[in-house]
Design a protein around this motif. Sequence first.
Motif, short mmCIF file in Angstrom:
data_model
loop_
_atom_site.label_atom_id
_atom_site.label_comp_id
_atom_site.label_asym_id
_atom_site.label_seq_id
_atom_site.Cartn_x
_atom_site.Cartn_y
_atom_site.Cartn_z
N GLU A 20 0.84 -1.20 0.00
CA GLU A 20 0.00 0.00 0.00
C GLU A 20 0.88 1.25 0.00
O GLU A 20 1.99 1.26 0.53
CB GLU A 20 -0.94 0.00 1.20
CG GLU A 20 -0.24 -0.04 2.53
CD GLU A 20 -1.24 -0.16 3.67
OE1 GLU A 20 -1.20 0.71 4.53
OE2 GLU A 20 -2.03 -1.12 3.67
N GLY A 21 0.45 2.34 -0.68
CA GLY A 21 1.17 3.62 -0.71
C GLY A 21 2.17 3.74 -1.85
O GLY A 21 2.87 4.73 -1.95
N ARG A 22 2.30 2.74 -2.71
CA ARG A 22 3.28 2.81 -3.80
C ARG A 22 2.93 3.94 -4.77
O ARG A 22 3.80 4.70 -5.16
CB ARG A 22 3.30 1.49 -4.58
CG ARG A 22 4.07 0.42 -3.91
CD ARG A 22 4.04 -0.81 -4.77
NE ARG A 22 5.41 -1.17 -5.10
CZ ARG A 22 5.74 -2.22 -5.79
NH1 ARG A 22 4.81 -3.00 -6.29
NH2 ARG A 22 6.99 -2.48 -6.03
N ARG A 23 1.72 4.05 -5.16
CA ARG A 23 1.31 5.09 -6.12
C ARG A 23 1.42 6.48 -5.51
O ARG A 23 1.81 7.42 -6.19
CB ARG A 23 -0.11 4.84 -6.60
CG ARG A 23 -0.17 3.66 -7.52
CD ARG A 23 -1.58 3.48 -8.04
NE ARG A 23 -1.64 2.20 -8.71
CZ ARG A 23 -1.97 2.06 -9.97
NH1 ARG A 23 -2.28 3.12 -10.68
NH2 ARG A 23 -2.01 0.88 -10.51
N ALA A 24 1.10 6.59 -4.26
CA ALA A 24 1.19 7.91 -3.60
C ALA A 24 2.64 8.39 -3.58
O ALA A 24 2.92 9.56 -3.85
CB ALA A 24 0.62 7.83 -2.19
N ARG A 25 3.58 7.49 -3.27
CA ARG A 25 5.00 7.86 -3.25
C ARG A 25 5.49 8.22 -4.65
O ARG A 25 6.28 9.15 -4.83
CB ARG A 25 5.84 6.73 -2.66
CG ARG A 25 5.79 6.67 -1.16
CD ARG A 25 6.86 5.74 -0.61
NE ARG A 25 6.70 4.37 -1.09
CZ ARG A 25 6.09 3.41 -0.42
NH1 ARG A 25 5.57 3.66 0.76
NH2 ARG A 25 5.98 2.20 -0.93
N LEU A 26 5.03 7.50 -5.66
CA LEU A 26 5.42 7.78 -7.04
C LEU A 26 4.95 9.17 -7.46
O LEU A 26 5.73 9.96 -7.99
CB LEU A 26 4.83 6.71 -7.98
CG LEU A 26 5.05 6.98 -9.48
CD1 LEU A 26 6.53 6.87 -9.81
CD2 LEU A 26 4.23 6.01 -10.30
N TRP A 27 3.70 9.50 -7.21
CA TRP A 27 3.17 10.79 -7.58
C TRP A 27 3.81 11.92 -6.77
O TRP A 27 4.04 13.01 -7.29
CB TRP A 27 1.65 10.83 -7.44
CG TRP A 27 0.98 10.07 -8.55
CD1 TRP A 27 0.31 8.90 -8.46
CD2 TRP A 27 0.98 10.43 -9.94
NE1 TRP A 27 -0.12 8.49 -9.69
CE2 TRP A 27 0.29 9.42 -10.63
CE3 TRP A 27 1.51 11.48 -10.67
CZ2 TRP A 27 0.08 9.45 -12.01
CZ3 TRP A 27 1.31 11.51 -12.05
CH2 TRP A 27 0.62 10.51 -12.70
N LEU A 28 4.12 11.67 -5.54
CA LEU A 28 4.82 12.66 -4.71
C LEU A 28 6.21 12.93 -5.28
O LEU A 28 6.62 14.09 -5.42
CB LEU A 28 4.91 12.17 -3.27
CG LEU A 28 5.62 13.13 -2.29
CD1 LEU A 28 4.84 14.43 -2.18
CD2 LEU A 28 5.78 12.48 -0.94
N ALA A 29 6.93 11.89 -5.65
CA ALA A 29 8.27 12.06 -6.23
C ALA A 29 8.20 12.79 -7.56
O ALA A 29 9.02 13.69 -7.84
CB ALA A 29 8.94 10.71 -6.40
N LEU A 30 7.24 12.45 -8.42
CA LEU A 30 7.09 13.15 -9.70
C LEU A 30 6.73 14.62 -9.49
O LEU A 30 7.22 15.50 -10.21
CB LEU A 30 6.02 12.46 -10.56
CG LEU A 30 6.42 11.11 -11.16
CD1 LEU A 30 5.22 10.49 -11.87
CD2 LEU A 30 7.59 11.26 -12.10
N GLY A 31 5.88 14.90 -8.54
CA GLY A 31 5.51 16.29 -8.24
C GLY A 31 6.69 17.11 -7.75
O GLY A 31 6.89 18.25 -8.18
N VAL A 32 7.49 16.54 -6.87
CA VAL A 32 8.68 17.24 -6.36
C VAL A 32 9.67 17.49 -7.50
O VAL A 32 10.25 18.57 -7.62
CB VAL A 32 9.32 16.45 -5.20
CG1 VAL A 32 10.69 17.00 -4.86
CG2 VAL A 32 8.42 16.48 -3.98
N GLY A 33 9.86 16.50 -8.37
CA GLY A 33 10.76 16.66 -9.52
C GLY A 33 10.28 17.76 -10.47
O GLY A 33 11.06 18.57 -10.95
N ALA A 34 8.98 17.76 -10.74
CA ALA A 34 8.42 18.78 -11.63
C ALA A 34 8.56 20.16 -11.02
O ALA A 34 8.87 21.14 -11.72
CB ALA A 34 6.96 18.47 -11.93
#
Length: 157
Positions: A20-34
């Motif tokens: 659980e939480g894999r997608r949330a961490r992925l989107w958080l990392a992409l948001g920080v990168g952007a």
Amino acid sequence: MPPPPAGPGVAPPFAAPPTEGRRARLWLALGVGALAVLLCCGGGGSAVVGLAVSNVQAVREQGRAVTRDYYEGLAERKYDRSYDALCDDARRRESRPEFTRRVSAEPQIDSFRVGDVDVNNLTVPVSVTFSGGGRGSQRVTLAPDRQTGAMKVCGVS
């Protein structure tokens, strides 16, 4: 190998990966990168705009200053001062003694008002009042000095 005995406190030999939480961490990392890319590009873009604006301001200030020096020399009959404000091409066309003879034979300037520099054409309008009371409008053409980059007067029409 026999299975572990059942009972309280018995754990399997390895931990299962979190699911659980894999997608949330992925989107958080992409948001920080952007956000980081946006800040870098935005900061660079605003720096370029800032440099362009300050360069235009410098051209305007230098253009007005050199035009003022040129006309003050003419009004005060300090023709060397006006000649020093000329660009290299204008100096090649006319020597210092020729310039002095020409401008001293022209109507004497009593006062003048320097307008705003047109940074696209590098021209400056000047309103002139002559000693006889006559008035006129002149347009000064500017050019950057090849060695120093400072603005110089290249012609008056």
